[in-house]
Design an enzyme around this catalytic site. Structure first.
Site, mmCIF file in Angstrom:
data_model
loop_
_atom_site.group_PDB
_atom_site.id
_atom_site.type_symbol
_atom_site.label_atom_id
_atom_site.label_comp_id
_atom_site.label_asym_id
_atom_site.label_seq_id
_atom_site.Cartn_x
_atom_site.Cartn_y
_atom_site.Cartn_z
ATOM 1 C CB CYS A 72 -43.781 -28.205 -18.709
ATOM 2 S SG CYS A 72 -44.943 -26.968 -18.050
ATOM 3 C CD GLU A 101 -45.612 -31.586 -17.666
ATOM 4 O OE1 GLU A 101 -44.957 -31.834 -16.633
ATOM 5 O OE2 GLU A 101 -45.890 -30.414 -18.024
ATOM 6 C CE LYS A 156 -41.405 -30.278 -15.874
ATOM 7 N NZ LYS A 156 -42.848 -30.054 -15.578
#
Length: 265
Positions: free
Chosen positions: A144, A41, A110
């Site tokens: 994540c 990330e 995300k």
């Protein structure tokens, strides 16, 4: 498909240096027979860089994307990397997948932002399932915290994802996510999950490493330690098909019972 996980925090704040790190890793991964290299990330810029996130953010088709496309083509392998994406005045925490011929295959923003730091610097994405075809596998993208929501991963399973690539910035004390949760996600959704982390101290965050590629049997095919590392594992379509036949979770679902899952408490 041999997949390489680049566990590294690179050089926070320097895109040029991180491109060098990625180039060197791509060379090693290609020499080891990898068809895909996954970086963590926000690898392009660094994660804990504060207001530099907005300053260094680039469009999905920006200069850095062109540079990574060139090195992917030069080394002959696909690359997935995390970066801050600028779209007008909006900044997203994104991951982009570029093919071995330099084509931009997919870009994911995300959807679940973690903590005040991310909510202060990013806008959440709105598209939960982003996929591309690569070497006979359907590759899905996630970042994540997204993988910690079972609904997210199940949506990928229902959409046919074979290998879920999850660049992450997993920090202490949440290492159980890499150690336990990710292999369970792979098992319950009958897919491969490649979870590739940052490592070491960066600003206020201590990234724990422990990158893992877990198979549909819940077994880690590769697992890194707590240092910078390049690890490899294979995503085998034949094994995946056999595992799905033996463990028909998706076929045995009863969606009519699950309506309450989408209702706010």
């Amino acid at each position: 498909m041999r997949t390489a996980l680049l566990q590294s925090s690179g050089r926070p704040g320097s895109i040029a240096e991180n491109l060098k790190v990625l180039d060197e890793a791509a060379g090693r991964a290609a020499a080891a027979g990898a068809a895909l290299l996954a970086a963590p990330e926000m690898f392009l810029t660094g994660y804990a860089i504060g207001d530099d996130i907005a300053r260094l953010a680039e469009p999905a088709d920006g200069d850095s994307a062109d540079a990574i496309a060139e090195l992917a083509h030069r080394h002959g392998l696909a690359i997935a990397y995390g970066y801050p994406e600028r779209d007008g005045q909006t900044v997203y925490n994104s991951v982009q997948l570029i093919s071995a011929d330099g084509t931009r295959l997919a870009n994911y923003r995300k959807t679940h932002l973690f903590g005040c730091f991310e909510r202060d610097h990013f806008t959440p994405g709105e598209q939960p399932v982003v996929q591309a075809e690569l070497n006979g596998l359907t590759v899905g993208l996630m970042i994540c915290y997204d993988v910690e929501f079972p609904e997210n991963v199940r949506a990928h399973a229902l959409a046919g994802t074979d290998l879920l690539v999850v660049p992450t910035a997993q920090m202490h004390p949440f290492q159980f996510v890499a150690e336990s949760l990710v292999p369970v996600r792979a098992w319950e959704n009958q897919m491969y999950v490649a979870y590739v982390n940052r490592v070491g101290q960066e600003g206020e965050f201590e990234f724990v490493g422990l990158s893992v590629l877990a198979g549909p049997d819940g077994v880690a095919r590769a697992r890194a330690g707590r240092a910078e590392q390049l690890v490899y594992a294979d995503a085998d379509p034949a094994f995946l098909a056999a595992s799905r036949e033996s463990n028909p979770y998706l076929e045995d679902r009863r969606p009519g019972l699950y309506g309450s899952l989408t209702q706010n408490p």
